[in-house]
Design a protein around this motif. Structure first.
Motif, mmCIF file in Angstrom:
data_model
loop_
_atom_site.group_PDB
_atom_site.id
_atom_site.type_symbol
_atom_site.label_atom_id
_atom_site.label_comp_id
_atom_site.label_asym_id
_atom_site.label_seq_id
_atom_site.Cartn_x
_atom_site.Cartn_y
_atom_site.Cartn_z
ATOM 1 N N ALA A 9 -1.183 28.135 13.255
ATOM 2 C CA ALA A 9 0.303 27.207 13.183
ATOM 3 C C ALA A 9 0.130 26.548 11.744
ATOM 4 C CB ALA A 9 0.637 26.617 14.234
ATOM 5 N N LEU A 10 0.979 26.407 11.157
ATOM 6 C CA LEU A 10 1.166 25.474 10.194
ATOM 7 C C LEU A 10 2.519 24.807 9.821
ATOM 8 C CD1 LEU A 10 -0.046 24.552 7.280
ATOM 9 C CD2 LEU A 10 0.647 26.652 6.277
ATOM 10 N N SER A 11 2.773 23.678 10.098
ATOM 11 C CA SER A 11 3.713 22.874 9.563
ATOM 12 C C SER A 11 3.697 22.558 8.103
ATOM 13 C CB SER A 11 4.093 21.773 10.382
ATOM 14 O OG SER A 11 4.185 22.189 11.854
ATOM 15 N N MET A 12 4.907 22.413 7.395
ATOM 16 C CA MET A 12 4.758 22.098 6.087
ATOM 17 C C MET A 12 5.765 21.272 5.524
ATOM 18 S SD MET A 12 4.412 25.664 4.233
ATOM 19 C CE MET A 12 4.978 26.962 5.297
ATOM 20 N N LYS A 13 5.594 20.383 4.664
ATOM 21 C CA LYS A 13 6.529 19.630 4.001
ATOM 22 C C LYS A 13 6.323 20.083 2.405
ATOM 23 C CE LYS A 13 7.295 15.009 4.667
ATOM 24 N NZ LYS A 13 6.989 13.544 4.503
ATOM 25 N N THR A 14 7.450 20.505 2.084
ATOM 26 C CA THR A 14 7.475 21.118 0.647
ATOM 27 C C THR A 14 8.388 20.573 -0.294
ATOM 28 O OG1 THR A 14 9.083 22.961 1.394
ATOM 29 C CG2 THR A 14 6.473 23.465 1.505
ATOM 30 N N LEU A 15 8.023 19.832 -1.369
ATOM 31 C CA LEU A 15 8.552 18.991 -2.069
ATOM 32 C C LEU A 15 8.597 19.403 -3.493
ATOM 33 C CD1 LEU A 15 7.499 15.805 -0.472
ATOM 34 C CD2 LEU A 15 9.967 16.826 -0.220
ATOM 35 N N THR A 16 9.285 19.431 -4.304
ATOM 36 C CA THR A 16 9.321 19.416 -5.876
ATOM 37 C C THR A 16 8.549 18.052 -6.382
ATOM 38 O OG1 THR A 16 11.558 18.389 -6.282
ATOM 39 C CG2 THR A 16 11.356 20.774 -6.032
ATOM 40 N N PRO A 17 8.184 17.940 -7.450
ATOM 41 C CA PRO A 17 7.663 16.734 -8.120
ATOM 42 C C PRO A 17 8.632 15.688 -8.003
ATOM 43 C CG PRO A 17 6.520 18.368 -9.294
ATOM 44 C CD PRO A 17 7.770 19.144 -8.510
ATOM 45 N N ALA A 18 9.897 16.091 -8.422
ATOM 46 C CA ALA A 18 11.006 14.742 -8.617
ATOM 47 C C ALA A 18 11.280 14.242 -6.969
ATOM 48 C CB ALA A 18 12.349 15.496 -8.936
ATOM 49 N N GLU A 19 11.147 15.176 -5.877
ATOM 50 C CA GLU A 19 11.356 14.761 -4.728
ATOM 51 C C GLU A 19 10.210 13.886 -4.243
ATOM 52 O OE1 GLU A 19 13.963 18.800 -3.105
ATOM 53 O OE2 GLU A 19 11.814 18.660 -3.131
ATOM 54 N N TRP A 20 9.084 14.378 -4.461
ATOM 55 C CA TRP A 20 7.902 13.573 -4.250
ATOM 56 C C TRP A 20 8.008 12.248 -4.788
ATOM 57 C CZ3 TRP A 20 4.135 13.231 -0.854
ATOM 58 C CH2 TRP A 20 2.902 12.479 -1.098
ATOM 59 N N ALA A 21 8.443 12.152 -5.916
ATOM 60 C CA ALA A 21 8.370 10.832 -6.819
ATOM 61 C C ALA A 21 9.563 9.902 -5.894
ATOM 62 C CB ALA A 21 8.747 10.904 -8.336
#
Length: 81
Positions: free
Chosen positions: A66-78
Motif C-alpha cells: 500500500a502506498l499513500s501519497m501527497k503529490t504536489l507541484t513545486p509551487a504548491e509545495w512552496a
C-alpha cells in the motif's frame, strides 16, 4: 521477496520521476510518500498518482502492499512551507 525499506521505495520513485522533494515513510508493507515534481503541473490528483505508479512499475504489485501519497507541484509545495 523481502519487503522494501522506505529508502528503497524512495529510490524507486526517484529513478522513474524527477522530483524536487521526495520523502517516504513506512513499515515495509504500508508507505506514505510526499512527492514534489514539476511533472504534476496541470494534472489531476488521479493523473499524478498514476504517474507515480508508472515510475514504480511492477514493484507496486509485487513488493509494495500500500502506498499513500501527497503529490504536489513545486509551487504548491512552496505555498505549504
Amino acid at each position: 521477496m523481502a519487503n522494501p525499506t522506505p529508502d528503497e521505495v524512495q529510490q524507486y520513485i526517484a529513478d522513474g520521476l524527477p522530483c524536487t522533494h521526495l520523502a517516504v515513510e513506512g513499515d515495509g508493507q504500508h508507505f506514505f510518500a510526499t512527492i514534489v515534481s514539476a511533472e504534476f503541473e496541470g494534472k489531476t490528483r488521479i493523473a499524478r498518482h498514476q504517474r507515480v505508479y508508472q515510475a514504480l512499475g511492477d514493484r507496486m504489485r509485487a513488493q509494495i502492499h500500500a502506498l499513500s501519497m501527497k503529490t504536489l507541484t513545486p509551487a504548491e509545495w512552496a505555498a505549504q512551507n
